[in-house]
Design an enzyme around this catalytic site. Structure first.
Site: not given
Length: 329
Positions: A221, A242-244, A262
Site C-alpha cells: 500500500r 513497493g509502496h506508491n 515510488s
C-alpha cells in the site's frame, strides 16, 4: 477428456488445414512429448526439425513453415501460432473447481458487506465490514478481504490471498494463491529512541481491470495515496511492488523482479525475471528491462536496458564482448 475434430478446432482458429482432414484430437501437448491424436505447436522455425520425430497428429504452425505435415498428419496454418495456442488450450481446458454452495456455510461475511449477483465464496473466506464484492466474482477457500475493499465483476481470487483494508481490485482480474495486496510499505527512519521508527502507511492499492497477479506476489500500500497497477498488467509469481509505485497499462513483470518505492512505469513496459528497479525512478513507455538487471536511474521510452548496473543494451553488449576477449587473452 474432450475429443474435437480438426475441423472443429479450425472453426475457432480460422486457419488453413493442410493434410488429413479426418483426425480426432484428444488434447494439446508440447512437440517432444505429444502422442498420437494430440495437437502441438510450431511457433518458430527452429522447432521444424523436431516435427519428424514427433508423434503428434496435428501441429498449429505459422504460415511461413517450410516443411510438410507428413502421412496421416496435418498442419493448421495460422498467422500467429503462439496466439492460436492460447485458443486451443482454452478449448481443452478442464472445468474449474466445483462450488457445492454459492456461499459456503463456513465463510464469514460481515453484515455490512455487499455481495453481488452470481458471486461464489468458498470455505473459510472472510469478507470484512463495508467490503463490496461485484457480480460473478469467485473467492476460492481461505481468501481474506478486509474492511472497505472493493472487488470488481468477474474477478477471481485464489486461495490464501489477503486483500488488506481499503484496497480496490477491478473487473476481470485474476489474483493467484497467497498473493498479498495492500501490506504495509517498507518505511523506516533512524530514531534515537527506537533505533528504527516505523513510518505509518496510510494509503492503499488500486488495481485496474484485466490484471493478473501471480502466486506469492506482494503489492504494498502507499505511504500516501495509492500504489497503482494499470489495466491489463500481468505480474508473475514472487514479484515485489513497493509502496506508491505506479504501473501504466499492459506492463509485464516476470518472476522475482521488484520495484522499490515510488517507481513509475509507463505503458507497455516489460521487466525480465529477477530485475530490480531503484526507488523514485521513471521508466518510459515500451521500455524493456532485461532479466537480472539493476536499474538505478530513469529509463527513456522504448530503451532496452541490460546488466548490473543496467546500461543501454548496445553498451552492455560491447562491455560483455570486451570482457570476453580479455578473458581469452
Amino acid at each position: 477428456m474432450k475429443n474435437l475434430s480438426i475441423e472443429e478446432i479450425n472453426d475457432v482458429l480460422k486457419g488453413t488445414i493442410i493434410g488429413n482432414l479426418n483426425l480426432i484430437i484428444t488434447g494439446p501437448e508440447q512437440i517432444e512429448q505429444a502422442k498420437e491424436k494430440e495437437i502441438t505447436f510450431i511457433g518458430h522455425k527452429k522447432y521444424e526439425k523436431i516435427w519428424a520425430n514427433s508423434n503428434a497428429s496435428v501441429a498449429v504452425v505459422n504460415e511461413d513453415i517450410s516443411i510438410e505435415p507428413g502421412i496421416n498428419k496435418a498442419f493448421i496454418k495460422v498467422k500467429n501460432a503462439d496466439l492460436a495456442m492460447s485458443q486451443v488450450l482454452e478449448m481443452f481446458a478442464p472445468a474449474p473447481p466445483i462450488f457445492h454452495h454459492d456461499i459456503h456455510p463456513t465463510a464469514t461475511i460481515d453484515s455490512n458487506a455487499s455481495i453481488g449477483k452470481g458471486t461464489k465464496i468458498g470455505a473459510n473466506c472472510y469478507v470484512g465490514p463495508n467490503a463490496v464484492i461485484g457480480d460473478n466474482a469467485i473467492l476460492y477457500p481461505n481468501v481474506t478481504i478486509l474492511d472497505e475493499c472493493t472487488i470488481g465483476n468477474y474477478t477471481t481470487i485464489w486461495s490464501g490471498t489477503v486483500v488488506r483494508e481499503r484496497c480496490h481490485i477491478g473487473n476481470h482480474c485474476i489474483i493467484h494463491p497467497n498473493a498479498t495486496i495492500g501490506a504495509d510499505g517498507f518505511g523506516f527512519r533512524a530514531c534515537p529512541e527506537k533505533g528504527l521508527a516505523k513510518i505509518p502507511q496510510i494509503g492503499n492499492v488500486r488495481i485496474g481491470d484485466y490484471v493478473e497477479i501471480g502466486a506469492n506476489s506482494c503489492v504494498d500500500r502507499g505511504k500516501f495515496s495509492s500504489t497503482i497497477i494499470g489495466d491489463g498488467c500481468k505480474i508473475d509469481n514472487l514479484v515485489q511492488i513497493g509502496h506508491n509505485s505506479k504501473m501504466g497499462k499492459f506492463c509485464i513483470m516476470s518472476g522475482n523482479s521488484g520495484l522499490a518505492g515510488s517507481v513509475t512505469l509507463g505503458n507497455g513496459v516489460i521487466i525480465g525475471g529477477s530485475a530490480s528497479l531503484k526507488d523514485h525512478i521513471t521508466v518510459g513507455d515500451g521500455a524493456i528491462i532485461g532479466a537480472g538487471s539493476g536499474v538505478t536511474g530513469d529509463v527513456a521510452a522504448k530503451k532496452t536496458m541490460l546488466g548490473y548496473p543496467a546500461v543501454e543494451a548496445r553498451t552492455a553488449l560491447k562491455q560483455w564482448a570486451i570482457l570476453k576477449r580479455m578473458a581469452t587473452t
